[in-house]
Every structure is written in structure tokens, then in C-alpha cells.
Motif scaffolding. Structure first.
Motif, mmCIF file in Angstrom:
data_model
loop_
_atom_site.group_PDB
_atom_site.id
_atom_site.type_symbol
_atom_site.label_atom_id
_atom_site.label_comp_id
_atom_site.label_asym_id
_atom_site.label_seq_id
_atom_site.Cartn_x
_atom_site.Cartn_y
_atom_site.Cartn_z
ATOM 1 N N VAL A 78 -8.311 4.326 2.108
ATOM 2 C CA VAL A 78 -6.607 4.998 1.468
ATOM 3 C C VAL A 78 -6.638 5.950 0.856
ATOM 4 O O VAL A 78 -8.461 6.623 0.336
ATOM 5 C CB VAL A 78 -5.832 3.755 0.582
ATOM 6 C CG1 VAL A 78 -4.519 4.934 -0.340
ATOM 7 C CG2 VAL A 78 -5.507 2.697 0.604
ATOM 8 N N SER A 79 -6.759 6.997 1.831
ATOM 9 C CA SER A 79 -7.148 8.419 1.053
ATOM 10 C C SER A 79 -5.978 9.080 -0.215
ATOM 11 O O SER A 79 -5.385 8.784 0.230
ATOM 12 C CB SER A 79 -6.442 9.035 2.264
ATOM 13 O OG SER A 79 -6.717 11.158 1.425
ATOM 14 N N LEU A 113 0.398 -1.413 -0.113
ATOM 15 C CA LEU A 113 0.177 -0.117 -0.097
ATOM 16 C C LEU A 113 0.600 1.430 -0.072
ATOM 17 O O LEU A 113 0.625 2.208 -0.474
ATOM 18 C CB LEU A 113 -1.192 0.033 1.676
ATOM 19 C CG LEU A 113 -2.096 -0.870 1.314
ATOM 20 C CD1 LEU A 113 -2.311 -1.107 2.829
ATOM 21 C CD2 LEU A 113 -2.846 -1.012 0.238
ATOM 22 N N THR A 114 2.399 1.066 0.658
ATOM 23 C CA THR A 114 2.504 2.356 0.692
ATOM 24 C C THR A 114 3.482 3.072 -0.229
ATOM 25 O O THR A 114 3.994 3.892 -0.510
ATOM 26 C CB THR A 114 3.408 2.568 2.073
ATOM 27 O OG1 THR A 114 4.805 1.435 2.074
ATOM 28 C CG2 THR A 114 2.338 2.701 3.274
ATOM 29 N N ARG A 133 -3.454 13.703 -1.107
ATOM 30 C CA ARG A 133 -3.040 14.094 0.766
ATOM 31 C C ARG A 133 -1.762 14.870 0.072
ATOM 32 O O ARG A 133 -2.146 15.640 -0.946
ATOM 33 C CB ARG A 133 -2.207 12.450 0.230
ATOM 34 C CG ARG A 133 -2.362 11.374 1.214
ATOM 35 C CD ARG A 133 -1.514 10.293 0.441
ATOM 36 N NE ARG A 133 -1.931 10.489 -1.138
ATOM 37 C CZ ARG A 133 -1.319 10.117 -1.778
ATOM 38 N NH1 ARG A 133 0.498 10.391 -1.722
ATOM 39 N NH2 ARG A 133 -1.069 10.558 -3.094
ATOM 40 N N TRP A 183 0.724 4.232 -2.283
ATOM 41 C CA TRP A 183 0.498 5.365 -2.131
ATOM 42 C C TRP A 183 0.678 5.928 -1.429
ATOM 43 O O TRP A 183 0.329 7.710 -1.347
ATOM 44 C CB TRP A 183 -1.092 5.281 -2.165
ATOM 45 C CG TRP A 183 -2.408 4.781 -2.253
ATOM 46 C CD1 TRP A 183 -2.448 5.910 -4.587
ATOM 47 C CD2 TRP A 183 -2.666 3.656 -3.980
ATOM 48 N NE1 TRP A 183 -3.420 5.127 -4.888
ATOM 49 C CE2 TRP A 183 -3.514 3.625 -4.749
ATOM 50 C CE3 TRP A 183 -2.270 2.502 -2.810
ATOM 51 C CZ2 TRP A 183 -4.373 2.903 -4.907
ATOM 52 C CZ3 TRP A 183 -3.372 1.251 -3.483
ATOM 53 C CH2 TRP A 183 -4.216 2.043 -4.323
ATOM 54 N N TRP A 229 -7.127 -0.032 7.974
ATOM 55 C CA TRP A 229 -7.310 -1.390 7.609
ATOM 56 C C TRP A 229 -7.243 -2.725 8.226
ATOM 57 O O TRP A 229 -7.267 -2.297 9.512
ATOM 58 C CB TRP A 229 -6.026 -1.714 6.882
ATOM 59 C CG TRP A 229 -4.772 -2.179 7.296
ATOM 60 C CD1 TRP A 229 -4.265 -0.593 7.847
ATOM 61 C CD2 TRP A 229 -4.157 -2.526 6.515
ATOM 62 N NE1 TRP A 229 -2.924 -1.010 8.502
ATOM 63 C CE2 TRP A 229 -2.264 -1.505 7.473
ATOM 64 C CE3 TRP A 229 -3.035 -3.618 5.730
ATOM 65 C CZ2 TRP A 229 -1.435 -2.663 7.558
ATOM 66 C CZ3 TRP A 229 -1.946 -4.126 5.530
ATOM 67 C CH2 TRP A 229 -1.075 -4.073 6.787
ATOM 68 N N ALA A 259 -1.939 7.423 2.926
ATOM 69 C CA ALA A 259 -2.505 7.734 2.252
ATOM 70 C C ALA A 259 -2.993 6.627 4.358
ATOM 71 O O ALA A 259 -4.403 6.259 3.571
ATOM 72 C CB ALA A 259 -1.974 7.464 1.081
ATOM 73 N N LEU A 260 -3.024 6.210 4.091
ATOM 74 C CA LEU A 260 -3.775 4.640 4.488
ATOM 75 C C LEU A 260 -4.184 4.871 5.818
ATOM 76 O O LEU A 260 -3.312 5.587 6.324
ATOM 77 C CB LEU A 260 -2.099 2.993 5.211
ATOM 78 C CG LEU A 260 -2.553 2.053 5.995
ATOM 79 C CD1 LEU A 260 -3.838 1.396 4.782
ATOM 80 C CD2 LEU A 260 -2.052 1.726 5.989
ATOM 81 N N ARG A 261 -5.537 4.799 5.781
ATOM 82 C CA ARG A 261 -6.424 5.843 7.241
ATOM 83 C C ARG A 261 -6.660 4.513 8.060
ATOM 84 O O ARG A 261 -6.648 4.859 9.307
ATOM 85 C CB ARG A 261 -7.248 6.143 5.973
ATOM 86 C CG ARG A 261 -7.411 7.209 5.243
ATOM 87 C CD ARG A 261 -7.592 8.968 6.123
ATOM 88 N NE ARG A 261 -8.426 9.103 6.472
ATOM 89 C CZ ARG A 261 -9.703 9.689 5.684
ATOM 90 N NH1 ARG A 261 -9.483 10.001 4.766
ATOM 91 N NH2 ARG A 261 -10.375 9.705 6.645
#
Lengths: 151, 174
Positions: free
Chosen positions: B132-133, B71-72, B136, B75, B83, B79-81
Motif C-alpha cells: 500500500v502506498s 484496505l480501501t 497519494r 487508505w 497484493w 493506495a493499493l499497489r
């Protein structure tokens, strides 16, 4: 089985003693090496700063390690008579509220939030919530689900 | 600065899979030390056998750390809000995990990503989803992954036929 279940039920909502971790850069480097992390924001102070971070970023799952930072991180289970060879990590969640960095001192406060019997009592699911803070700032909320089998 | 809300991300988009080298005993020792998880199930074959495993198994949190990279890498760290994942099957020492992700939903600058980790024998060891946002602050760049056209998996989560306890339900995150 019911002994374990009842013992766990009895402590729902009781908060464990807070666990404090100072996040050292070396620890984050070791974590990055162990997880194959090569993004410089997690491994290189200068790279992190050039991207606007005050220091190396704490990676998303490292926050789980805050509550592990104690002599016996599973004492909350073993003290209730749970044999760790019967325990499986069944699920994990993170809800992020603010970033954390090397140099931060983080505190984890945990409590059991739910205990459920499954499979006719052959399995007990224990959910534990942990809030990680830095001073008055909330960093993340974690939820861990442990499955106690052959309980 | 890239406004990722304008990136042509589509529901069904597959992230470039993250292939991880095989998990060997030193990997587990290093992860145990770095993560602070002392559970001997991951280090001591005798304890692993007492737990019903043929040998040591990898920490679930190691697979989750790999999935976080998926994920990182795509994004950026901010971004990771939120999970959550379920650990569906043990990862025996020596296995090679691959992390997969697929865009499940897009709404108001947020993407829901379905995640799973699979070992080379096809066992799905981890399944979950992430919010995920896509909007940013500057300093993070969106890398658009290649569009893939592989067929959707026939099933997800609880009906994978795993022997592992796939029973976990999480209250909604607030």
C-alpha cells in the motif's frame, strides 16, 4: 492425471483470445451491492467526480471479472479435459498500474504461465496471467492459481 | 491533503477488523451475476457435493473483495499497489467472515500489510499480503485506525493446518 498435466503443459505461453468488457455503471453498482461496498467513489458518479475521478471507480477485485466476460470463462480448462468439479481457486494476485472507471472499455489477455505437479501428482497447480488494458494503457496484471485436484 | 507518510503508522498496527454479514445463498447469486463467475460450485448444492463439499461454498473472490474493502476503507482507492492472497479453506454458505490486517513493514512511503479472513469458527479462509502506498494524490484522506494490542497470531499462511492446498508461490510482481 498425466494427461491433464501434459495437456496443460503443452499450452504454456499460448495467449487466449482477448476478452473485452465495457464497464457499465450498473454493473459496478451490482458489484458494490454484492460485496457490501459503500464507499461512494465506487457507487456514486457525483461523489467520485467531486473527488477528482472522471467517473465511478472500478473496485480492486472487479478486474478479475473482465476475463470472466465470455460465454464460458473456464473453457481454457475444460477444453483440455479438466472437470471443473476438481478445480479450486487456490490463489490470486493483482498488480495495479492505473485506475479504471465506469465508461472504460477494458481488454483482458490471458495465458497459462506455469503448470506444476504437487503431492506426488495428486494435484496440479496452474498459474494463469492476465493483463488488463484500456487501449494502449496498462491497467493491471493479474495472476490466478488454480488447483486441479484428483486430476 | 494529508501526508500519510507522516502519520504515526507503526509496524504491528492492526486495522479495524471488517465484519461482514453471514454469506447466504442470495449473496452468492448476486456475486455470481455481478462478478460474471458462473461456476455452479457456488450456486448448486448438487455440484458442490460432487466437488466434495457438503453444500455450496462462497467464491474466493468474494472474500478477496471484502479484504479489498478493508484496505480501501483505510487508505482510499488509489493506495493499493499490489497484493496476493491464497485461499486456504472453503467458506461454507452461512458463515460470517471477518477481515483482518496488520502492518508488517514500512519503508519509503510504502506499507506491507498482512491480511487474513477468518470465519466465526476460527477458520482462516484467506491469507495474503498487500503493498500500500502511503503517499497519494489529494482527494483521498487517511483514516488512522485504532491501535490495538492483541497478541500476534501464532502462525500464518501455510502452517494453519488447513486441508486446502496451501502450495501456491507467486513470482515477485514487477
Amino acid at each position: 492425471m498425466s494427461t491433464t498435466y501434459l495437456a496443460l503443459q503443452a499450452v504454456i505461453g499460448r495467449e487466449s483470445a482477448p476478452v473485452v468488457m465495457h464497464v457499465w455503471r450498473d454493473r459496478l453498482l451490482a458489484f458494490a451491492a454484492a460485496t457490501g461496498q459503500s464507499d461512494p467513489r465506487y457507487t456514486d458518479v457525483e461523489a467520485a467526480r467531486s473527488l477528482g475521478e472522471p467517473d465511478m471507480l472500478v473496485p480492486p477485485t472487479f478486474l478479475f471479472s473482465v476475463e470472466m466476460e465470455q460465454p464460458d470463462p473456464f473453457e481454457w480448462l475444460t477444453s483440455l479435459g479438466v472437470d471443473m468439479t476438481t478445480v479450486l481457486h487456490a490463489g490470486q494476485s493483482f498488480n495495479y498500474l492505473a485506475p479504471a472507471h465506469a465508461g472504460d472499455t477494458l481488454t483482458a489477455r490471458s495465458s497459462i504461465t506455469d503448470v506444476r505437479r504437487r503431492k506426488g501428482g495428486a494435484l496440479v497447480l496452474v498459474e494463469r496471467r492476465t493483463d488488463v488494458t484500456r487501449g494502449s494503457a496498462r491497467i493491471a496484471r493479474l495472476r490466478m492459481t488454480m488447483a486441479v485436484v484428483r486430476a | 491533503m494529508t501526508d500519510c507518510a507522516q502519520a504515526p503508522l507503526r509496524v504491528g498496527h492492526r486495522l479495524t477488523p471488517l465484519v461482514v454479514p453471514s454469506i447466504e445463498r442470495p449473496t452468492l447469486r448476486n456475486f455470481a451475476a455481478a462478478s460474471g463467475d458462473p461456476n455452479p460450485l457456488h450456486l448448486d448444492p448438487t455440484v458442490a457435493r460432487a466437488s466434495g463439499q457438503p453444500d455450496v461454498i462462497a467464491h474466493g473472490m468474494l472474500s478477496m473483495a471484502y479484504a479489498a474493502r478493508l484496505l480501501t476503507d483505510e487508505w482510499g482507492p488509489a493506495a493499493l499497489r499490489s497484493w496476493h492472497v491464497r485461499f486456504l479453506a472453503p467458506t461454507p454458505v452461512g458463515r460470517r467472515p471477518t477481515c483482518h490486517g496488520e502492518v508488517l513493514a514500512l519503508n519509503a512511503g510504502l506499507a506491507v500489510i498482512r491480511l487474513w479472513v477468518e470465519t466465526e469458527d476460527g477458520t482462516v479462509t484467506l491469507s495474503g499480503d498487500a503493498e500500500v502506498s502511503l503517499r497519494r494524490p489529494s482527494g483521498t484522506e487517511h483514516r488512522e485506525g485504532p491501535t490495538q494490542t492483541r497478541t500476534r497470531r501464532r502462525s500464518s499462511g501455510c502452517d494453519l493446518g488447513s486441508s486446502f492446498p496451501c502450495l501456491t508461490t507467486f513470482p515477485p510482481l514487477t
